[in-house]
Design a protein around this motif. Structure first.
Motif, PDB file in Angstrom:
ATOM      1  N   ILE A  54       0.878  -1.174   0.000  1.00  0.00           N
ATOM      2  CA  ILE A  54       0.184  -0.059  -0.074  1.00  0.00           C
ATOM      3  C   ILE A  54       0.737   1.287  -0.010  1.00  0.00           C
ATOM      4  N   ASP A  68      -5.044   5.973  -0.382  1.00  0.00           N
ATOM      5  CA  ASP A  68      -4.071   4.790  -0.224  1.00  0.00           C
ATOM      6  C   ASP A  68      -4.247   4.210  -1.561  1.00  0.00           C
ATOM      7  N   ILE A  91      -3.592   0.457  -3.332  1.00  0.00           N
ATOM      8  CA  ILE A  91      -3.686  -0.636  -3.040  1.00  0.00           C
ATOM      9  C   ILE A  91      -3.631  -1.596  -4.096  1.00  0.00           C
TER      10      ILE A  91
END
Length: 301
Positions: A48, A102, A104
């Protein structure tokens, strides 16, 4: 002429304008065209990574996912939302808004950055209302936009095979689609072009043939005819049934075929004299248009 840059070679550890560190990325390319800046950014890493960018009045970014499997958590003032991207999923955001998310999983995106002025100009040339904002989208589906953007991928990788004419028309078509679908505009049918005059058609074709390699901007040809770019493209199509780029490509193939039949020039020389990037590019385009390779044409003769 537009140009392609491998950003990772230029700045190996800088944070780019979208908040990505270049040492995260396995692919970090940029192509700067007349209407838009085009980027391709990809990573195979699964860790991440968080990005954060301040709001800046740069316009809008439109992204298209080349691969599935990516997701991102976007942070808002008092909450967060998670979005999943399939292959060809899109996102649109206003770069004037601060952004924190974030990232991912692996990703591969082609990004297009339009200034407000460029998008407004494209919309007006296409007889759409003036566009100064776009609806935000995250992980949405738009197959038309995805297919148009995918056509940019070879130009980002091999800019020598992408002419100004091709990139100008393709990015204009992308901008017009975005403006119409996400800018809340409507086409003005009363402004539909009725075609070029004979003198303007002749002038346009002369200018295009003088620049057989395609490295002339549509705007330059349109100005010579005293028309807006969008109106010129539509009027040219009314006259010829083709866009300026399609018409010029047909002329390049026709000239190449004539040289194959009437000269002993090597294929590499024919390719360059007819405006192709190299013999490989020439062979691919010629074969697609004619149905046989340039070498086969000469052998048959």
């Amino acid at each position: 002429m537009g140009q392609s840059v491998d950003v990772s070679e230029v700045s190996p550890s800088k944070v780019d304008k979208f908040g990505c560190r270049s040492d995260w990325l396995d692919k970090d390319l940029a192509y700067f065209a007349a209407n838009v800046s085009v980027f391709r950014k990809a990573t195979c890493e699964t860790a991440i990574k968080q990005i954060a960018t301040p709001g800046r009045d740069r316009g809008f970014v439109v992204g298209v996912a080349m691969l599935p499997g990516h997701s991102r958590r976007i942070f808002h003032e008092h909450s967060s939302t998670t979005h999943f991207f399939k292959r060809d999923s899109i996102y649109i955001r206003n770069l004037a808004d601060p952004y924190k998310a974030d990232l991912i999983g692996p990703f591969d995106f082609i990004l297009l950055e339009f200034t407000v002025e460029a998008l407004a100009r494209i919309a007006e040339d296409a007889d759409l209302g003036r566009v100064t904002s776009l609806a935000t989208r995250v992980g949405s589906s738009d197959r038309i936009l995805a297919n148009l953007v995918r056509a940019l991928a070879p130009a980002i990788k091999k800019p020598a095979q992408a002419t100004n004419l091709f990139m100008d028309q393709l990015t204009t078509a992308i901008g017009a689609h975005i403006a119409q679908r996400y800018g809340g505009t409507r086409s003005t049918l009363s402004m539909r072009p009725k075609g070029l005059s004979r003198s303007h058609e002749r002038l346009a074709k002369e200018l295009l043939l003088e620049n057989l390699d395609g490295n002339i901007a549509i705007m330059d040809v349109a100005r010579a005819c005293n028309l807006s770019r969008g109106y010129f493209i539509q009027s040219f199509r009314e006259n010829t049934g083709m866009t300026p780029y399609q018409w010029l490509l047909k002329e390049r193939v026709a000239r190449a075929r004539m040289l194959l039949l009437t000269s002993d020039e090597p294929l590499s020389h024919v390719a360059i004299s007819c405006g192709f990037a190299d013999q490989s590019h020439f062979t691919r385009v010629f074969t697609s248009a004619v149905g046989i390779t340039p070498g086969a044409v000469r052998r048959n003769l």
